[in-house]
Structure formats: C-alpha cells, structure tokens
Scaffold this motif. Structure first.
Motif, short mmCIF file in Angstrom:
data_model
loop_
_atom_site.label_atom_id
_atom_site.label_comp_id
_atom_site.label_asym_id
_atom_site.label_seq_id
_atom_site.Cartn_x
_atom_site.Cartn_y
_atom_site.Cartn_z
N ASN A 35 7.00 -12.13 13.39
CA ASN A 35 7.53 -10.93 13.93
C ASN A 35 8.12 -10.68 15.13
O ASN A 35 8.14 -10.29 16.29
CB ASN A 35 5.46 -11.12 15.03
N SER A 36 9.78 -12.04 15.18
CA SER A 36 10.24 -11.53 16.30
C SER A 36 9.72 -11.54 17.73
O SER A 36 10.48 -11.46 18.29
CB SER A 36 10.92 -10.22 16.15
N LEU A 37 9.20 -13.06 17.93
CA LEU A 37 8.38 -13.37 19.22
C LEU A 37 9.67 -14.41 19.48
O LEU A 37 10.53 -14.84 18.90
CB LEU A 37 7.31 -14.17 18.94
N ASP B 12 0.01 -19.77 14.35
CA ASP B 12 0.90 -20.11 13.20
C ASP B 12 2.10 -19.26 13.57
O ASP B 12 1.91 -18.03 13.90
CB ASP B 12 0.03 -19.23 12.24
N LEU B 13 3.08 -19.67 14.31
CA LEU B 13 4.39 -19.33 14.42
C LEU B 13 5.73 -19.32 14.51
O LEU B 13 7.32 -19.73 14.19
CB LEU B 13 4.76 -19.44 16.48
N LYS C 6 14.03 -16.94 17.17
CA LYS C 6 14.09 -16.59 19.00
C LYS C 6 13.28 -17.76 19.59
O LYS C 6 12.97 -17.59 21.11
CB LYS C 6 13.95 -15.40 19.40
N ILE C 7 12.03 -18.36 19.18
CA ILE C 7 11.33 -19.41 20.04
C ILE C 7 11.83 -20.33 19.75
O ILE C 7 12.42 -21.72 18.87
CB ILE C 7 10.07 -19.50 19.37
N ILE D 203 4.86 -24.71 13.60
CA ILE D 203 6.19 -23.83 13.86
C ILE D 203 7.65 -23.62 13.29
O ILE D 203 9.17 -23.81 13.73
CB ILE D 203 6.86 -24.31 15.79
N SER D 204 7.57 -24.03 11.98
CA SER D 204 8.38 -23.76 11.34
C SER D 204 9.53 -22.94 11.47
O SER D 204 9.26 -21.78 11.54
CB SER D 204 7.96 -24.41 9.57
N GLY D 205 10.64 -23.32 11.47
CA GLY D 205 11.82 -22.20 11.31
C GLY D 205 11.77 -21.62 12.55
O GLY D 205 12.54 -20.22 12.66
N THR D 206 11.54 -22.06 13.23
CA THR D 206 11.78 -21.25 14.50
C THR D 206 13.23 -22.07 15.68
O THR D 206 13.83 -22.76 14.52
CB THR D 206 10.86 -21.76 15.80
#
Length: 422
Positions: A211-213, A239-240, A245-246, A265-268
């Motif tokens: 979600n581009s957070l 699920d983030l 960008k996190i 938080i995978s892929g952060t």
C-alpha cells in the motif's frame, strides 16, 4: 316520429326531417309543405371551431406500474393453467418500505430478523448503489446493527471500489477483519486516517500489504494507540509486507500494539534485520517464524455480513463504468510496438508473493502459547528448555525496563501535532 339535429347557430336551424310510412321527408319551410326528396348530406360538426382537446396520459413511473403486478404471485397448476394469488400484507409493506428506505429516520431498536429481510429487499432493488440515497440508507443500518451488516470486509486489489464508494465503506462499523492489500493507498489516504477512529476500534485483523506505506504513515496510524490508548488497540494480526519505505524507525511505532499476536513485515526496507527481530521478541514477545503463517495466506479474510452482495454490486457497477475502456488491449499493443508496456500493465497487477519478499526473506512473527494465533503452515522444531528459560528471563528484564521508562514518558512535537487533529 321526428328526429332533429341542431347546429351551433340559433338563427339557422337547418332542415327538418319527417319520417312517414317508412320514408324520410324534408320539410321546406319556405314553401310551407313537405317534399318527398332525399336531402343531400350536409357536413355537420359535433364541436365548435374553438373547441380544443387535451390528451391526458397516465404519467406514473414504470416502477409504480410494475408494483401493480408485484402484488400477485403467479404459479401454474398441474393442468398447466396459470394461477395467481395475492401476496401477504407483510410482503407488500416490506416492498414499499424498501423502495423508500432512504426516508427512514432510524432503525435503532427495530427487530434484527425483520431488519435483515428489509435489507435484503432493498439490496435486491439495488438501493445501496445509488449515489446519494444509497449512502443515507446504508448509514441507517450500520448505525443500528453494526457488525451484523458487515463483520469482515475484503477489498484486496479493489482500489477502484475504494475510490468510488469511500463514504459507504467508511460507514461500516464494528469490523473485525479488514483486507486492503494491493490498493496503493499511500500515507495520506483518507481511509487510513479513518482506521484510527472509534468506529473501527474493533478491528482485530488488518492487512495492508503493498500500500506504499512509509514510517510517516505508521506514525499517524499508531498515534492514538501510543498516546491516547485508543484506535487500533485490539489489533491481533497486522500485515505490512511489500512496503519498502517502512524502515527500522517505523517498526518502533508498532511496539505500541501490545495485543499483537502475528506480524508480517516481509519486503520492507529494514536495515538491521537481526536487531528488529530481537527488539520485537524482547518488547512484545513476537517470535520470528521460519516458515509462512496461515494468518497471512489471504484465504481467511472474506466479506461476510448482510452487505456481502452490496459490495459485489459496487464492484459490478465499477466494471460497468470501465466498459468504454475495452480498447485497452489495442493501446497496450500500440505501446508495445513503441516499447512502452510496463506503465499500464504494472499498475493493475498485484501478486501475493513479491520479488522484494523473496529478496529480504520471510519476516513473519507470531506469539507463542496463544490460543487465537494460528500455527505455522509447517511444524517447527522445538527449541531446548534452556533457550526457553533464557527467553523468559530476558522478557522479564525487558518488561521491568519498559515499565520504568513509561513513568518518564515524554511526547514529541510531531505527536502533539497529531493529537491536535483528533
């Protein structure tokens, strides 16, 4: 026997006809006698020249005409004859109220069984898809029945529905599961701000994958929990994943979710993964899972409630509005000819396993010894008793430090600015 016809003028009465012995005679007043001559037909006007006619049509609505036949139920007998019977008074009243459901003042205290039938009748008439009246009617049900209208909402990859029906989505209350994965909402989206409201404080499962957070979005989303102990205080699953960008700073804001049982938080964009894993384990008791968890396979979260068909109607309406763009393939073909294909195709694609997730590895966490938390998809090898005892001691020491630090809690300027917005 005589038969007289009078014209408009009183001065000229016209010819007079007399019937004698089966023959018709005309009376000639000038001659003073009766002539046995068949008269010539004289044009006769029934109305005067100034007479006008206005044709009045029945201008009832087509829906009102249809209601005339809706009063009956048509069936066939064994002999094949058509038979109709009148509907019950309850059905007639229910249909009338559903046609005017937007004029209801309130449904608070109304029986749930009848309210469900009323909602289904209005849903069958697609009353909730109308632009203005649909929102007003939906709010009457959500205010009175809360989670019965909708307890779980899945809007995964339905960003067009969110943009078209944002106010309707915000009217839902007491949701326990909300899936907004792959919607590219961003930090400033109005729906993310609505998540911190009291109406959605019941959310226990929140999926915000792709979600581009960024860290700023997490700070805004966790501000009511960190400072006011409100908002998403009951959150159990978060699920983030696939939000590059996190960073490590944003993960620090998640430590305010004390009831959190599962986190992805995978892929952060984490810089020090080992430090984050240790921090989550020490402060909120989340253990790193080496295999994927069931909570994040996106199969359990579905749209459930009275408004399940309403959400499908919204999606169908969006697809109908997109029909004029059926020439998208031709445009893609043309852009492919000129070497431009990714700009259109990549916007609408969203997969559950992103390349960033594979690169950074699986970063899913769960809390041990929790009944509500799902186990991993594969059984993990249990650690030794010594490691468990060491973890318990470390958690106890960290809990003491945390309680001592909370006594000297100080707020930053950014936190105060966020508080002023509520």
């Amino acid at each position: 026997m005589s038969y007289c016809l009078h014209s408009e003028s009183h001065l000229d009465t016209g010819p007079i006809y007399v019937r004698e012995n089966g023959k018709l005679h005309v009376v000639n007043r000038g001659a003073g006698g009766v002539q046995n001559v068949t008269p010539k037909a004289r044009p006769f006007s029934l109305f005067s020249r100034t007479f006008s006619v206005e044709l009045c049509m029945n201008r009832e609505d087509d829906r009102a005409r249809r209601q005339r036949t809706d009063h009956f139920i048509f069936t066939y007998t064994k002999e094949g004859n058509l038979r109709y019977s009148a509907k019950s008074l309850f059905s007639l009243v229910l249909g009338y109220i559903s046609d005017n459901v937007d004029h209801i003042d309130s449904l608070i205290g109304f029986p749930e069984q009848i309210a469900e039938k009323l909602f289904s009748a209005a849903e069958a008439r697609q009353k909730f898809t109308e632009p203005v009246t649909g929102l007003r009617a939906l709010q009457k049900f959500t205010e009175a029945y809360g989670s019965l209208v909708l307890c779980s909402l899945c809007l995964r990859n339905r960003y067009l529905v969110i943009s078209e029906k944002l106010e309707e989505i915000k009217s839902f209350r007491e949701l326990t599961c909300l899936d907004l994965s792959c919607c590219k909402l961003g930090d400033e989206h109005e729906l993310l701000e609505h998540l911190t409201k009291e109406a959605l404080s019941s959310v226990k499962r929140l999926l915000l994958k792709d979600n581009s957070l960024s860290d700023a979005g997490l700070r805004r989303m966790t501000a009511p929990v960190r400072v006011l102990k409100k908002g998403l205080d009951n959150l159990l699953v978060l699920d983030l994943s696939c939000n590059p960008k996190i960073t490590d700073v944003g993960i620090g804001y998640l430590l305010s979710f004390k009831k959190l049982n599962c986190l992805d938080i995978s892929g952060t964009g984490l810089k020090d993964v080992d430090a984050v894993i240790k921090r989550l384990q020490m402060q909120i008791g989340l253990v790193h899972s080496k295999v994927p968890l069931k909570e994040f396979d996106h199969s359990d979260c579905k749209t459930e409630g009275w408004a399940e068909q309403t959400v499908l109607q919204w999606e169908q309406a969006v697809l109908e509005a997109m029909k004029p763009q059926d020439n998208l393939r031709s445009r893609v073909t043309a852009l492919h000819f000129y070497g431009k294909t990714h700009r259109i195709e990549e916007v609408v694609k969203c997969t559950l396993v992103e390349p960033e997730t594979k690169a950074s590895g699986n970063l899913q966490f769960y809390k041990e010894n929790v009944e509500n938390c799902h186990l991993p998809l594969k059984k993990e090898v249990a650690g030794s008793h010594e490691l468990k005892n060491n973890k318990k001691r470390a958690l106890a020491e960290q809990e003491r430090e945390r309680t001592s630090k909370q006594k000297h809690l100080c707020l930053t300027v950014e936190d105060w600015d966020l508080l002023n917005t509520y």
